[in-house]
Enzyme design. Structure first.
Site, short mmCIF file in Angstrom:
data_model
loop_
_atom_site.label_atom_id
_atom_site.label_comp_id
_atom_site.label_asym_id
_atom_site.label_seq_id
_atom_site.Cartn_x
_atom_site.Cartn_y
_atom_site.Cartn_z
N ARG A 64 -18.92 0.49 9.05
CA ARG A 64 -20.07 -0.29 8.59
C ARG A 64 -19.71 -1.18 7.40
O ARG A 64 -20.41 -2.11 7.08
CB ARG A 64 -21.21 0.65 8.14
CG ARG A 64 -21.78 1.50 9.23
CD ARG A 64 -22.64 2.60 8.62
NE ARG A 64 -21.88 3.30 7.57
CZ ARG A 64 -22.41 4.19 6.73
NH1 ARG A 64 -23.69 4.49 6.82
NH2 ARG A 64 -21.66 4.79 5.83
N GLU A 93 0.82 -1.21 0.00
CA GLU A 93 0.00 0.00 0.00
C GLU A 93 0.86 1.26 0.00
O GLU A 93 1.81 1.37 0.77
CB GLU A 93 -0.95 0.01 1.21
CG GLU A 93 -1.96 -1.14 1.19
CD GLU A 93 -2.93 -1.07 0.01
OE1 GLU A 93 -3.01 0.00 -0.64
OE2 GLU A 93 -3.61 -2.08 -0.25
N CYS A 136 -8.20 -2.08 7.83
CA CYS A 136 -6.83 -2.24 7.35
C CYS A 136 -6.17 -0.89 7.13
O CYS A 136 -5.06 -0.62 7.60
CB CYS A 136 -6.80 -3.05 6.05
SG CYS A 136 -7.21 -4.79 6.30
N HIS A 152 -1.51 -5.77 1.68
CA HIS A 152 -2.78 -6.49 1.59
C HIS A 152 -2.57 -7.83 0.90
O HIS A 152 -1.88 -7.91 -0.11
CB HIS A 152 -3.81 -5.67 0.80
CG HIS A 152 -4.76 -4.92 1.67
ND1 HIS A 152 -4.92 -3.56 1.61
CD2 HIS A 152 -5.61 -5.35 2.64
CE1 HIS A 152 -5.84 -3.18 2.50
NE2 HIS A 152 -6.27 -4.25 3.14
#
Lengths: 213, 213, 213, 213
Positions: free
Chosen positions: D91, D81, D144, D167
């Protein structure tokens, strides 16, 4: 005197003969939308010259808001960009940035700026109009992201000023040559951008009315 | 007397409130396109009843050509189907057929029929009109493939009769609810289907003129 | 004497230096799997010569079953092909077949043949072994589909003979050069093919035992 | 005394029974890699508690480098990343962030931090080992990205400290249940993470040797 919104689009690149971002932006040049005067500006697909063109546009138009448009072939919907990062790789004409590389757009400046557009209000208005749209978490690493970063950086002392960027899919005429690429008609892109401009114009009008009270 | 083209579309399914295949087909009912009379027919999304409806339509309309339309959410372009296979899985509302399962549509019949549409001519005409389109090598394993198979099977003794199927992407209004799904406006789908109908009508007209000579 | 399974793979093509289909097939040459003798055969990526090589292999090995392997870069899992179609376009090295074109593989032969592999049993066994796999509804329009079609056509008078095709994803070493392409390790591909060979061998053994009773 | 690298992984979420990020991290706990001592730490999939766990780990392990691991089902390769953004939407259990929503992770903190990993060196080492990998321009908007942001924020006064996030795709066993999802074997993910740890350890060792000279 009405507020001015600067609307930028890009010249064609990557072998395309047209760039929908400028085709759409040009439709609104000198138009009045939601009470705001729109000024359209075409940017070259080159970091240094795009930066100069943008600086010139800011000086000439003295806008109260900036909406950048760009092409992101492969996207399926209008993409309201959430964030611009201080990284550019001019060798790439693709959006992914998967390869190694890149340098800062503005040395010493922050790693990223969040959009200052009313994203939620724009997405709600586009959903009401049944125009496919989404928030995007990456504007890529090419000139589009750089133009968004430069606009946010140039206006960083004015945190209430709406500034941001929308990526457009391939126009249908482009997709007819890129087999199986998703696309959207220029008419629908223009309708979506007009809605975004209206929401931005409304957000500009509100504080003034309050101030007048 | 002019030739008749039967144009079928489907009722909504899979939780959708509309099905663009019928919205488009209905536009052309009773229209004359390229000298041919179009009759539109709505099919239920159920193997047995779709088969009965199709048989009824063939008996009533006695068409010289059949063009089926169906929805394939996720496609990016008009998909001219190359082949219909003798396999159906009604439990699935998706196109992929990745799961185990399925039974023959017509027991004892051939494994597959190739389209009898002038695919190359249709794709060329769509490209000229800048409407995104492609040939597809799989119509899936659901009712769309079954309707195409049944139409080709019912007309198997008439190998010169144009019979085939076009899958449509999500309409833009559907895609506005399916975030990031590719889509096409109903207007462009209808323009593409009209072009396909014209190419089919022209292919019907040609042998007759020759016969008259 | 034990039954023989012919296992075919392809030579590299499309600029790749290796073809996992042959790398995997070669591992099983002269092996005994589930009581069956496996003979591996490498096919050239050319319609005419692949047909000749396949015909030679059938004459030499006189197999009781045929499993073809091929590479389909872009797939994410082992793909058990459902159907081979009588259409080939040698100009294409891609799987999609979206462009106009193609000619019959065998003039006058059926439009398609369904696989004669025990697909459901193979998929269940692969799922138990936690190896990603799916049924595929299109083997494409290139040499892989043609090899599957030719094997099914050559054995069409023997409907109980297991004959079919599995497409493999990029091997991880290939994907390391194709940024962001899905892939699978050669070890897992080989484990999956071994499972498929076992299920095929078991299906060959069963009728014989019954016959012996 | 050797340097310490903190390696974090996450607990399962989104209906999955396992999380490859912790399965991989756990393999290296108490290992010495490239001369550095690795300490693995499992984080809960909840913003507040993940933040507390990370703060505790930093206090206990006092690491010289931090490598976070997380699962991004749908990715095809190890994703290094580039940037963590100051936005979280608990959510959502998906990576896309296409929907409206989100709040700052740390109120008043910068909009984003770039990774402080030696990304180019890690990608080169992974390419040499033929392990599929790419740089990613968005870590999403879920936990994450938040863990990456919090680790970079906590160490912001130490700009030379290597801190970042990788990831992982679905493990093959997960993908066997998610038909057609791309995946990678746990063994290859672990091999890739070990390579990243080695490159990080080497970057820690270099300045010291220079200092000793």
């Amino acid at each position: 005197m009405s507020a001015t919104i600067l609307l930028t689009g890009f010249m064609p690149f990557g072998g395309e003969r047209t760039n929908p971002s400028w085709q759409v932006a040009a439709k609104f040049d000198r138009a009045t939308i939601g009470g705001a005067a729109v000024r359209a500006w075409e940017l070259p697909v080159n970091l240094k010259r795009a930066g100069q063109a943008l600086a010139g546009a800011l000086q000439m138009a003295r806008p109260e808001a900036i909406l950048g448009l760009g092409q992101a072939g492969g996207r399926t919907a209008l993409s309201i960009e959430q964030v611009a990062i201080n990284l550019v790789d001019e060798r790439r004409t693709r959006e992914t940035g998967g390869a190694i590389g890149g340098k800062p757009i503005v040395a010493g400046a922050p790693d990223a700026y969040f959009t200052r557009l009313p994203v939620a209000a724009i997405l709600r208005a586009l959903a009401r109009a049944e125009i496919p749209a989404e928030r995007s978490l990456s504007a890529g690493i090419f000139i589009c992201n750089a133009a968004m970063y430069l606009a946010l950086h140039a206006t960083r002392d004015n945190p209430a000023m709406p500034v941001g960027f929308i990526h457009l899919p391939y126009a249908t005429a482009q997709a007819a040559r890129h087999r199986a690429a998703p696309s959207m008609s220029l008419e629908m892109m223009a309708a979506g951008v007009e809605i975004a401009l209206k929401v931005i114009a409304r957000s500009l009008a509100r504080p003034r009315r309050e101030a007048a009270t």
